[in-house]
Design a protein around this motif. Structure first.
Motif, PDB file in Angstrom:
ATOM      1  N   SER A 250       0.809  -1.227   0.000  1.00  0.00           N
ATOM      2  CA  SER A 250       0.000   0.000   0.000  1.00  0.00           C
ATOM      3  C   SER A 250       0.843   1.278   0.000  1.00  0.00           C
ATOM      4  N   ASP A 251       2.169   1.180   0.093  1.00  0.00           N
ATOM      5  CA  ASP A 251       3.011   2.381  -0.002  1.00  0.00           C
ATOM      6  C   ASP A 251       2.841   2.963  -1.406  1.00  0.00           C
ATOM      7  N   ARG A 252       2.370   4.175  -1.492  1.00  0.00           N
ATOM      8  CA  ARG A 252       2.068   4.764  -2.802  1.00  0.00           C
ATOM      9  C   ARG A 252       3.313   5.259  -3.532  1.00  0.00           C
ATOM     10  N   THR A 253       4.313   5.755  -2.799  1.00  0.00           N
ATOM     11  CA  THR A 253       5.517   6.313  -3.418  1.00  0.00           C
ATOM     12  C   THR A 253       6.754   5.714  -2.769  1.00  0.00           C
TER      13      THR A 253
ATOM     14  N   SER B 207       5.784   6.010  -8.289  1.00  0.00           N
ATOM     15  CA  SER B 207       4.494   5.984  -7.594  1.00  0.00           C
ATOM     16  C   SER B 207       3.549   4.987  -8.234  1.00  0.00           C
ATOM     17  N   ASN B 208       2.618   4.503  -7.428  1.00  0.00           N
ATOM     18  CA  ASN B 208       1.586   3.593  -7.902  1.00  0.00           C
ATOM     19  C   ASN B 208       0.309   3.919  -7.136  1.00  0.00           C
ATOM     20  N   GLN B 209      -0.765   4.254  -7.837  1.00  0.00           N
ATOM     21  CA  GLN B 209      -2.027   4.612  -7.187  1.00  0.00           C
ATOM     22  C   GLN B 209      -2.772   3.380  -6.671  1.00  0.00           C
ATOM     23  N   GLU B 210      -2.349   2.206  -7.125  1.00  0.00           N
ATOM     24  CA  GLU B 210      -2.923   0.947  -6.636  1.00  0.00           C
ATOM     25  C   GLU B 210      -1.859   0.246  -5.804  1.00  0.00           C
ATOM     26  N   ASP B 211      -2.202  -0.888  -5.225  1.00  0.00           N
ATOM     27  CA  ASP B 211      -1.207  -1.644  -4.465  1.00  0.00           C
ATOM     28  C   ASP B 211      -0.119  -2.172  -5.399  1.00  0.00           C
ATOM     29  N   TRP B 212       1.130  -2.131  -4.908  1.00  0.00           N
ATOM     30  CA  TRP B 212       2.247  -2.675  -5.664  1.00  0.00           C
ATOM     31  C   TRP B 212       2.145  -4.188  -5.707  1.00  0.00           C
TER      32      TRP B 212
END
Length: 175
Positions: free
Chosen positions: A94-97, A146-151
């Protein structure tokens, strides 16, 4: 008898023509046991290409000689001094960046391109960005992905390059 003599003369002429033609085809190739005159021996440094040399090497910046990357720190945010606040190598899905703080040093002023290439598992490209920098002394440059969804969970790598040459590589995991 004249006819036999003509056939022999014709055959001899054809043989000479073939020999000359074959000799001409191989004239630029050295014999198998002799190296070419302009080919340096294996392990010898290649001669400089005069066309590839800068007109005035004293005034051409050479970033790869004076700029170095001493450290790459990974985390989720950078602090006031531009370094990652809490370095780590394991991130939550859940880490976005994810931030890579690239610590550089230049002994003399140098213009260089710093590139971050982020990959997943078997080399699948996640992101690639670069920054053109004028380095002088110590410094920190940040790259973010960055990822707006879960990695996706797994192993990731960030490669840091100076002027196209990989100088640091850092692996991290997402769980």
């Amino acid at each position: 008898m004249t006819q036999t003599r003509s056939h022999r003369l014709l055959a001899l002429t054809a043989a000479i023509a073939c020999a000359v033609a074959l000799g001409a085809c191989n004239r630029d190739q050295p014999a198998a046991d002799q190296p070419a005159a302009d080919t340096p021996p294996v392990g010898a440094p290649m001669p400089a290409d005069p066309v590839a040399q800068p007109a005035n090497p004293a005034t051409t910046p050479s970033a790869t000689q004076s700029a170095t990357v001493s450290e790459v720190l990974l985390g989720t945010e950078a602090s006031g001094n531009e370094r990652v606040a809490e370095p780590k190598t394991t991130f939550a899905r859940s880490d976005r960046t994810i931030v890579a703080s690239v610590v550089t040093r230049a002994d003399s002023p140098a213009e260089t391109e710093v590139r971050a290439r982020w990959t997943f598992q078997d080399g699948q490209l996640v992101d690639e960005t670069s920054q053109r920098l004028n380095l002088s002394g110590p410094g920190v440059t940040n790259f973010r992905v960055s990822n707006q969804e879960d990695w996706p969970a797994g192993t990731y790598t960030v490669e840091i390059s100076l002027d196209g040459n990989v100088v640091q590589s850092q692996q991290f995991t997402v769980q």
